[in-house]
Design an enzyme around this catalytic site. Structure first.
Site, PDB file in Angstrom:
ATOM      1  N   GLU A 147     -11.041 -27.319   1.438  1.00 51.26           N
ATOM      2  CA  GLU A 147     -10.765 -27.474   2.879  1.00 51.26           C
ATOM      3  C   GLU A 147     -11.953 -28.099   3.605  1.00 51.26           C
ATOM      4  OE1 GLU A 147      -7.823 -27.216   3.838  1.00 51.26           O
ATOM      5  OE2 GLU A 147      -6.840 -25.811   2.478  1.00 51.26           O
ATOM      6  N   GLN A 167     -12.303 -30.612   5.343  1.00 52.86           N
ATOM      7  CA  GLN A 167     -12.088 -31.169   6.688  1.00 52.86           C
ATOM      8  C   GLN A 167     -12.497 -30.191   7.786  1.00 52.86           C
ATOM      9  OE1 GLN A 167      -9.481 -30.256   4.745  1.00 52.86           O
ATOM     10  NE2 GLN A 167      -8.327 -28.782   5.963  1.00 52.86           N
TER      11      GLN A 167
END
Length: 199
Positions: free
Chosen positions: A89, A91
């Site tokens: 994850e 981002q």
């Protein structure tokens, strides 16, 4: 004769939600463990959908992970004898993650990052585009469109079953209650309420 240098590299796994990014990350990390490599995994604290201290795929596969609030916390861990570093994850981290990942690979680590390449609006989801640019290997996965069954490259955010508005916050942690994979043709972003008043 050319000199050879031992250096690491960066692998980037990206695509829409439900495309199998975490599943592929876990698979690669488990292969490293099977090969007797020392593996360390990090995940952002904001992602607590399935487990706080594990990377968990939507299919339920899991691997232990260190929960961190910001990218710089990675460098506080002793990674001297670590062969493979996984970050899920990605981002959800700020741009600092790019320089950290580059330093880790320059120090000889194999770094595998996984995360969304586009936000719910279908726009680049930083810092993933920068990570893709500096990676030696990029794997872009696709899911199946929830509407028509074709390959999906986008993530549809749904609020009470309706498409999210363009000015909604970029980050909203969720799973299939808030998101579904969509192809380009069926991906919808609703206009903001402000635009409706102007019309």
């Amino acid at each position: 004769m050319y000199e050879t240098y031992h250096s690491g590299w960066i692998e980037c796994i990206t695509g829409s939600m439900f495309s199998g990014k975490s599943e592929e990350l876990i698979r690669r990390l488990r292969r490293g463990i099977y090969a007797k490599q020392k593996v360390v995994v990090f995940k952002p604290a904001i992602d607590d959908r399935y487990h706080k201290e594990k990377v968990v795929s939507h299919n339920g596969n899991a691997i232990e992970a260190i929960n961190i609030s910001k990218a710089s916390e990675i460098m506080t861990h002793n990674l001297t004898n670590v062969d493979v570093i996984g970050i899920d994850e990605v981002q959800f981290f700020d741009d600092e993650i790019v320089s950290i990942v580059e330093k880790l690979s320059a120090d000889g680590h194999r770094v595998i990052v996984a995360g969304l390449d586009m936000d719910f609006r279908g726009e680049p989801f930083e810092p993933m585009p920068k990570l893709m640019a500096v990676s030696e290997q990029v794997t872009k996965l696709q899911a199946v469109c929830a509407v028509c069954g074709s390959s999906s490259s986008r993530t549809q955010r749904l609020i009470n079953g309706k498409p999210a508005k363009i000015d909604d916050p970029i980050i909203l942690v969720g799973a299939n209650e808030s998101y579904e994979p969509r192809c380009r043709a069926h991906h919808i972003v609703a206009p903001s309420d402000n635009n409706k008043e102007e019309l």
